[in-house]
Design a protein around this motif. Structure first.
Motif: not given
Length: 366
Positions: A8, A13, A65, A357
């Motif tokens: 990610i 992230a 992601t 994500a």
């Protein structure tokens, strides 16, 4: 199928993982997002909370992601090429207005009964559209995305499918304004079916869902393909093909039990606005969940609602964070993870997410 690294991107992230804290587990994802599988994460127009929508770079970020499917919206060119844009009107998502050679093509048309003044995909050949570049559609919400303006060309459906298949993820195309396009001699049916067949996506179990807000095109496609079909359900109003044909039914009729039984005769699932699953009151706060998910499952329909996005503007009032008087309140991130957990608790089979994500991070803790 290709393999991808599920790393990610750093900035994505941090915001995703920091907001999640729940226990539990779902099984391995299946092609249709049902039967005990973990809910699918569908990258809505790509990673569109982080890149201009409908771009190959946005789809690549979504894949990196962890998205299970990437979603292209389809319109057509003058020469019948299926291309990936939010609308056939081009000014909000491309730099067409800065091209003097196309200035005379700005015009007014009636699109699904609404007058629109713009430049339109069907007035350009595919080669001409490739001279345009993508821009951020909602810069007021995602000003940082403007750093990527001008970097991507408009992709064709074939290019999006090739990218998905290269990395082993699915594709979830939407036909935009099919009644309108058919009325100008550009029906979606043949080019879409031809493309799916050429890519091996016309068989049952293929990693594809074809979606539309209009039942008519799905009814026609059902007779000619085994690919998964999904009826999108707006929060109000009725399908435009119903308006054009004089059918009095509304979207509310279609999510009632008898309506769902009818939908199940040609579709494999529904893609409802989240308001059909967890409605909000006049103040924008959530109300108790409806029975739509259970009703749809009883009709053997999957449920993939739209759209999950982290900014306050797109969240119910009771999931927003920060000072409403702040000039950045609208684009500030709220308790999006909490909102997604509430949606997942209703038993949905997947979610359209502008921030895949974050959706993947929330799902990983269930």
């Amino acid at each position: 199928m290709g393999r991808i690294r599920r790393s990610i991107a750093a900035g994505v992230a941090i915001s995703a993982v920091a907001t999640v804290a729940v226990a539990g587990r779902f099984g391995v994802a299946e092609a249709d997002g049902r039967d005990g599988a973990r809910p699918l994460v569908i990258a809505h127009r790509g990673a569109s909370a982080h890149r201009p929508e409908h771009t190959l770079s946005g789809y690549r970020l979504a894949i990196e992601t962890g998205a299970d499917y990437i979603e292209p919206d389809l319109v057509q060119t003058k020469d019948g090429v299926l291309v990936d844009r939010h609308e056939n009107a081009l000014s909000q998502t491309t730099d067409v207005a800065s091209h003097p050679e196309f200035a005379a093509r700005k015009t007014t048309k009636s699109i699904d009964g609404v007058p629109v003044t713009d430049w339109f995909s069907e007035d350009f050949t595919f080669a001409e559209l490739r001279t345009l570049r993508a821009i951020e559609r909602i810069p007021g919400i995602r000003p940082d995305n403007q750093a990527f303006d001008g970097q991507d060309v408009i992709p064709s459906l074939e290019e999006v499918i090739d990218l998905a298949q290269e990395h082993g993820v699915g594709v979830y195309p939407e036909t935009k304004h099919p009644t309108y396009f058919a009325s100008i001699g550009l029906p979606f049916d043949e080019p879409l079916l031809k493309t799916l067949a050429a890519k091996g996506l016309d068989r049952r179990g293929s990693k594809v869902f074809v979606q539309s807000f209009e039942p008519g095109i799905l009814e026609r496609l059902r007779k000619r393909t085994k690919a998964h079909l999904v009826l999108l359900v707006n929060g109000s109003g009725r399908p435009y093909d119903f308006t054009a044909s004089g059918d009095p039914r509304t979207y509310a009729d279609l999510v009632a039990k008898k309506g769902l039984e009818w939908v199940a005769t040609f579709a494999d699932g529904i893609g409802p606005s989240t308001s059909w699953i967890i409605p909000v009151d006049a103040s924008g706060k959530t109300l108790p969940a409806t029975t739509l998910v259970k009703d749809a499952h009883r009709a053997n329909l999957t449920v993939h609602p739209w759209t999950f996005r982290p900014e306050n503007t797109f969240l119910p009032v009771n999931y927003r964070l920060g000072d409403p008087a702040s000039p950045v309140y609208a684009r500030a991130q709220g308790d999006a993870a909490g909102w997604l957990r509430a949606l997942l608790a209703t038993g949905i089979d997947g979610i359209f997410s502008d921030d895949p994500a974050l959706a993947v991070a929330v799902r990983s803790t269930l």
